[in-house]
Design a protein around this motif. Structure first.
Motif, PDB file in Angstrom:
ATOM      1  N   GLU A  37       0.852  -1.179   0.000  1.00  0.00           N
ATOM      2  CA  GLU A  37       0.000   0.000   0.000  1.00  0.00           C
ATOM      3  C   GLU A  37       0.896   1.240   0.000  1.00  0.00           C
ATOM      4  O   GLU A  37       1.989   1.227   0.568  1.00  0.00           O
ATOM      5  CB  GLU A  37      -0.920   0.027   1.222  1.00  0.00           C
ATOM      6  CG  GLU A  37      -1.891  -1.139   1.279  1.00  0.00           C
ATOM      7  CD  GLU A  37      -2.794  -1.054   2.499  1.00  0.00           C
ATOM      8  OE1 GLU A  37      -2.750  -0.011   3.202  1.00  0.00           O
ATOM      9  OE2 GLU A  37      -3.536  -2.019   2.758  1.00  0.00           O
TER      10      GLU A  37
ATOM     11  N   ILE B 174       0.774   5.940  -0.602  1.00  0.00           N
ATOM     12  CA  ILE B 174       0.028   7.177  -0.772  1.00  0.00           C
ATOM     13  C   ILE B 174       0.688   7.983  -1.886  1.00  0.00           C
ATOM     14  O   ILE B 174       1.886   8.261  -1.835  1.00  0.00           O
ATOM     15  CB  ILE B 174      -0.013   7.999   0.529  1.00  0.00           C
ATOM     16  CG1 ILE B 174      -0.781   7.226   1.609  1.00  0.00           C
ATOM     17  CG2 ILE B 174      -0.673   9.362   0.282  1.00  0.00           C
ATOM     18  CD1 ILE B 174      -0.796   7.935   2.951  1.00  0.00           C
TER      19      ILE B 174
ATOM     20  N   SER C 236      -8.932  13.312 -11.091  1.00  0.00           N
ATOM     21  CA  SER C 236      -9.393  11.923 -11.068  1.00  0.00           C
ATOM     22  C   SER C 236      -8.325  10.988 -11.606  1.00  0.00           C
ATOM     23  O   SER C 236      -7.689  11.269 -12.630  1.00  0.00           O
ATOM     24  CB  SER C 236     -10.670  11.761 -11.898  1.00  0.00           C
ATOM     25  OG  SER C 236     -11.689  12.635 -11.460  1.00  0.00           O
TER      26      SER C 236
ATOM     27  N   PRO D 212      -7.536   1.393  -5.872  1.00  0.00           N
ATOM     28  CA  PRO D 212      -7.781   2.529  -4.966  1.00  0.00           C
ATOM     29  C   PRO D 212      -8.358   2.040  -3.641  1.00  0.00           C
ATOM     30  O   PRO D 212      -9.265   1.206  -3.614  1.00  0.00           O
ATOM     31  CB  PRO D 212      -8.794   3.375  -5.739  1.00  0.00           C
ATOM     32  CG  PRO D 212      -9.488   2.407  -6.647  1.00  0.00           C
ATOM     33  CD  PRO D 212      -8.485   1.345  -6.991  1.00  0.00           C
ATOM     34  N   LEU D 213      -7.852   2.557  -2.535  1.00  0.00           N
ATOM     35  CA  LEU D 213      -8.339   2.183  -1.205  1.00  0.00           C
ATOM     36  C   LEU D 213      -9.382   3.170  -0.694  1.00  0.00           C
ATOM     37  O   LEU D 213      -9.976   2.943   0.355  1.00  0.00           O
ATOM     38  CB  LEU D 213      -7.164   2.093  -0.226  1.00  0.00           C
ATOM     39  CG  LEU D 213      -6.107   1.042  -0.587  1.00  0.00           C
ATOM     40  CD1 LEU D 213      -4.995   1.039   0.453  1.00  0.00           C
ATOM     41  CD2 LEU D 213      -6.724  -0.342  -0.703  1.00  0.00           C
ATOM     42  N   ASP D 214      -9.583   4.286  -1.385  1.00  0.00           N
ATOM     43  CA  ASP D 214     -10.672   5.218  -1.094  1.00  0.00           C
ATOM     44  C   ASP D 214     -11.076   5.863  -2.415  1.00  0.00           C
ATOM     45  O   ASP D 214     -10.775   5.321  -3.484  1.00  0.00           O
ATOM     46  CB  ASP D 214     -10.287   6.246  -0.024  1.00  0.00           C
ATOM     47  CG  ASP D 214      -8.971   6.937  -0.316  1.00  0.00           C
ATOM     48  OD1 ASP D 214      -8.553   6.937  -1.501  1.00  0.00           O
ATOM     49  OD2 ASP D 214      -8.352   7.483   0.610  1.00  0.00           O
ATOM     50  N   ASP D 215     -11.746   7.002  -2.360  1.00  0.00           N
ATOM     51  CA  ASP D 215     -12.225   7.651  -3.575  1.00  0.00           C
ATOM     52  C   ASP D 215     -11.050   8.016  -4.482  1.00  0.00           C
ATOM     53  O   ASP D 215     -10.052   8.581  -4.025  1.00  0.00           O
ATOM     54  CB  ASP D 215     -13.018   8.905  -3.202  1.00  0.00           C
ATOM     55  CG  ASP D 215     -13.785   9.472  -4.395  1.00  0.00           C
ATOM     56  OD1 ASP D 215     -13.712   8.866  -5.481  1.00  0.00           O
ATOM     57  OD2 ASP D 215     -14.445  10.505  -4.230  1.00  0.00           O
ATOM     58  N   SER D 216     -11.171   7.687  -5.761  1.00  0.00           N
ATOM     59  CA  SER D 216     -10.095   7.972  -6.713  1.00  0.00           C
ATOM     60  C   SER D 216     -10.256   9.336  -7.371  1.00  0.00           C
ATOM     61  O   SER D 216      -9.641   9.615  -8.402  1.00  0.00           O
ATOM     62  CB  SER D 216     -10.046   6.890  -7.794  1.00  0.00           C
ATOM     63  OG  SER D 216     -11.273   6.846  -8.507  1.00  0.00           O
TER      64      SER D 216
ATOM     65  N   ARG E 239     -10.760  13.756  -6.489  1.00  0.00           N
ATOM     66  CA  ARG E 239     -10.717  14.844  -5.515  1.00  0.00           C
ATOM     67  C   ARG E 239     -11.338  16.105  -6.149  1.00  0.00           C
ATOM     68  O   ARG E 239     -11.090  16.401  -7.312  1.00  0.00           O
ATOM     69  CB  ARG E 239      -9.283  15.138  -5.075  1.00  0.00           C
ATOM     70  CG  ARG E 239      -8.607  14.000  -4.338  1.00  0.00           C
ATOM     71  CD  ARG E 239      -9.196  13.818  -2.946  1.00  0.00           C
ATOM     72  NE  ARG E 239      -8.514  12.745  -2.231  1.00  0.00           N
ATOM     73  CZ  ARG E 239      -8.875  11.469  -2.269  1.00  0.00           C
ATOM     74  NH1 ARG E 239      -9.930  11.111  -3.002  1.00  0.00           N
ATOM     75  NH2 ARG E 239      -8.219  10.574  -1.592  1.00  0.00           N
TER      76      ARG E 239
ATOM     77  N   PHE F 228      -3.933  10.365  -2.652  1.00  0.00           N
ATOM     78  CA  PHE F 228      -4.738   9.179  -2.918  1.00  0.00           C
ATOM     79  C   PHE F 228      -4.075   7.967  -2.254  1.00  0.00           C
ATOM     80  O   PHE F 228      -2.854   7.798  -2.334  1.00  0.00           O
ATOM     81  CB  PHE F 228      -4.853   8.918  -4.424  1.00  0.00           C
ATOM     82  CG  PHE F 228      -5.457  10.052  -5.203  1.00  0.00           C
ATOM     83  CD1 PHE F 228      -6.820  10.124  -5.416  1.00  0.00           C
ATOM     84  CD2 PHE F 228      -4.652  11.056  -5.720  1.00  0.00           C
ATOM     85  CE1 PHE F 228      -7.373  11.172  -6.140  1.00  0.00           C
ATOM     86  CE2 PHE F 228      -5.198  12.105  -6.446  1.00  0.00           C
ATOM     87  CZ  PHE F 228      -6.558  12.156  -6.654  1.00  0.00           C
ATOM     88  N   ARG F 229      -4.891   7.131  -1.587  1.00  0.00           N
ATOM     89  CA  ARG F 229      -4.408   5.873  -1.004  1.00  0.00           C
ATOM     90  C   ARG F 229      -4.619   4.753  -2.016  1.00  0.00           C
ATOM     91  O   ARG F 229      -5.737   4.511  -2.476  1.00  0.00           O
ATOM     92  CB  ARG F 229      -5.139   5.557   0.300  1.00  0.00           C
ATOM     93  CG  ARG F 229      -4.801   6.510   1.437  1.00  0.00           C
ATOM     94  CD  ARG F 229      -5.531   6.133   2.716  1.00  0.00           C
ATOM     95  NE  ARG F 229      -5.150   4.809   3.188  1.00  0.00           N
ATOM     96  CZ  ARG F 229      -5.985   3.776   3.288  1.00  0.00           C
ATOM     97  NH1 ARG F 229      -7.259   3.899   2.947  1.00  0.00           N
ATOM     98  NH2 ARG F 229      -5.563   2.616   3.740  1.00  0.00           N
TER      99      ARG F 229
ATOM    100  N   LYS G  46      -3.059   0.713  -3.692  1.00  0.00           N
ATOM    101  CA  LYS G  46      -2.401  -0.560  -3.403  1.00  0.00           C
ATOM    102  C   LYS G  46      -2.054  -1.244  -4.710  1.00  0.00           C
ATOM    103  O   LYS G  46      -2.822  -1.187  -5.681  1.00  0.00           O
ATOM    104  CB  LYS G  46      -3.315  -1.457  -2.571  1.00  0.00           C
ATOM    105  CG  LYS G  46      -2.700  -2.822  -2.243  1.00  0.00           C
ATOM    106  CD  LYS G  46      -3.657  -3.664  -1.421  1.00  0.00           C
ATOM    107  CE  LYS G  46      -3.034  -5.029  -1.118  1.00  0.00           C
ATOM    108  NZ  LYS G  46      -3.941  -5.879  -0.288  1.00  0.00           N
TER     109      LYS G  46
END
Length: 413
Positions: free
Chosen positions: A182, A184, A203, A214-218, A220, A235-236, A238
Motif C-alpha cells: 500500500e 500514498i 481523477s 484505490p483504497l478510497d475515492d479515486s 478529488r 490518494f491511497r 495498493k
C-alpha cells in the motif's frame, strides 16, 4: 425754515440710500460676471468597455466622453492617456478602419461646446500575461486654453484570465513499492494560467489498470483555485499482489472552469510508478558426473540455481569456497528472471578422497541492491583403494545376479 431743514434731511437720506444701494449692487454684478475654474467644468465618463471582462492576449476598446458642464465652451482641451500594464494601445488605425480611433496617448480637442461632450475611442491589446483581476486605465484632463488642470479619471476594467492546471511535486510515500504494498500518492495541483479556476476535479483513471487498486475515492474536488496558487491532493492506493514488477503509467484527468463558468479546461497527465520485485535465489538440484568422483580423476559438479522471488536477479555469480581441490570453482550466470533457473557448472580434480564440506557463495543484484547468500554442502570422493574395492564388490554382485538367474531358469525347465 422748518420746511427747508426737512428738505435737506430728505436729500441727505436719499443720497445715503443711493450710496448704500450702489454698495450692495456692485458685488452682485461682480459675482455674476465671475468665471468658474476650468477644471470644474469638464468631466470624463466611461461610455463603453467591450468586451467586459476582457481576456489576456485579446483586443478590447474603451469609449470615453469628455463632458463640458459649463455655460461657456471649453477650448484647446488636452486629454492624456497613461499607458500601463496590462493595456497596450493600438498605434495603428488601419486594423479597424475607424477614423475616430485615437492612436496617440495625447489628444487635443479644439472645442467642446457649452453643455456639450466629445467622444474618444481607444483600442487596446490586453497583455497575454495579465491575470484575472480588476485593473485601471487613467485618463487626465491635462490642460484647457493653456491652463494646467491635471484632473484624473480612473476607469476600472475587469480582466478574466485563462485557467491552466498542472501537477507538480508528485511523490510516493514509500521509497520502494513491491507487489501487495500500500502507498500514498501525493501531488500539488497548481494553477499556472492567468485566470482563476473553479469546480476543479482531479481523477485517477484506473479502469484499464487493474494492477493499481484505490483504497478510497479515486477523485478529488477543489471548489476554487486562484492563479499561481497550489493545493495538495492525495490518494491511497495498493499494488495487486499478483502484479508483475515493472513500470506502470497512471493517467490523471484534470477538469475545471473559469470564474464565469463559460470556459472549461481539461487536461490529462501521466504519473509513472515503478513496482519492484525481490529476487530469491535457491539451489534447485545438484548433479555430479561421474556420480561418485575418484581421486585424480576429473569430475563435473553442476548446481542448478533457481529464482523463487518476484523480481529478476542480475549479475549472478556462484563460487565454491573451502574445497581444497584444483579446478574451475567460479561461474557467472548473468540474469535469472523470476520463476526461472540457470546451471552453474564446475570442473574439479580431487587430489584426495573422503567427505568434504564446502560453501557455495551466491552473489546477485535486484531492485533492492546487492545480496549474498551462502549454502553449506557436502561432496564425496573415492580414494584409489576404495575404487578397487568398489569394483570388486560390483563384480561380485553382478556375478551373484547372473548365478541367480541361471538357477531360476533351471527350475522353470
Amino acid at each position: 425754515m422748518i420746511e427747508n431743514k426737512q428738505m435737506k434731511i430728505l436729500s441727505k437720506s436719499t443720497a445715503l440710500i443711493f450710496i448704500l444701494t450702489l454698495i450692495l449692487i456692485v458685488p452682485c454684478a461682480t459675482a455674476r460676471g465671475y468665471d468658474a475654474p476650468a477644471n470644474a467644468n469638464l468631466q470624463i465618463l466611461a461610455a463603453e468597455i467591450n468586451p467586459q471582462p476582457a481576456r489576456p492576449g485579446e483586443d478590447m476598446f474603451v469609449k470615453i466622453n469628455i463632458e463640458n458642464y459649463a455655460n461657456d465652451p471649453a477650448l484647446d482641451v488636452v486629454i492624456e492617456l497613461e499607458e500601463i500594464f496590462p493595456f497596450h494601445l493600438k498605434y495603428s488605425s488601419y486594423e479597424y478602419g475607424i477614423s475616430k480611433h485615437n492612436t496617440n496617448t495625447t489628444i487635443t480637442i479644439p472645442k467642446i461646446s457649452a453643455f456639450g461632450s466629445y467622444e474618444a475611442l481607444y483600442f487596446f491589446t490586453v497583455d497575454p500575461q495579465a491575470r484575472s483581476g480588476e485593473y485601471e486605465l487613467s485618463f487626465k484632463i491635462a490642460s484647457m486654453q493653456g491652463r494646467t488642470i491635471g484632473s484624473i479619471k480612473n476607469i476600472r476594467i475587469n480582466i478574466e484570465g485563462d485557467p491552466d492546471l498542472v501537477l507538480k511535486n508528485s511523490s510516493i510515500s514509500s521509497g520502494v513499492i513491491t507487489p501487495g504494498d500500500e502507498f500514498i500518492f501525493s501531488t500539488d495541483l497548481t494553477s499556472v494560467g492567468t485566470g482563476n479556476s473553479k469546480n476543479i476535479r482531479v481523477s485517477l483513471e484506473l479502469d484499464q489498470l487493474p494492477q493499481i487498486i484505490p483504497l478510497d475515492d479515486s477523485s478529488r474536488f477543489i471548489q476554487e483555485l486562484d492563479a499561481q496558487e497550489s493545493e495538495t491532493v492525495s490518494f491511497r492506493l495498493k499494488v495487486a499482489s499478483d502484479s508483475d514488477p515493472t513500470s506502470y503509467n497512471i493517467p490523471i484527468i484534470i477538469t475545471g472552469t473559469d470564474e464565469t463558468q463559460n470556459y472549461s479546461v481539461t487536461s490529462t497527465e501521466v504519473i509513472g510508478l515503478d513496482v519492484r520485485g525481490k529476487a530469491k535465489l535457491t539451489i534447485a538440484n545438484i548433479k555430479t558426473d561421474p556420480l561418485l568422483g575418484s581421486v585424480d580423476e576429473e569430475m563435473t559438479l553442476m548446481i542448478r540455481i533457481e529464482n523463487a522471488g518476484e523480481g529478476d536477479a542480475k549479475s549472478v555469480k556462484v563460487a565454491i569456497a573451502d574445497l581444497p581441490f584444483p579446478g574451475i570453482k567460479e561461474a557467472f550466470l548473468g540474469k535469472i528472471e523470476a520463476d526461472d533457473d540457470s546451471p552453474a557448472v564446475f570442473t574439479l580434480i580431487p587430489d584426495k578422497g573422503g567427505e568434504f564440506t564446502y560453501s557455495l557463495v551466491i552473489t546477485y543484484e535486484d531492485d533492492f541492491g546487492e545480496h549474498t547468500s551462502v549454502e553449506e554442502l557436502n561432496l564425496m570422493v573415492n580414494s584409489k583403494n576404495g575404487g578397487i574395492i568398489n569394483n570388486i564388490v560390483l563384480i561380485s554382485l553382478f556375478s551373484l545376479i547372473c548365478i541367480g538367474l541361471y538357477y531360476f531358469k533351471k527350475k522353470e525347465e
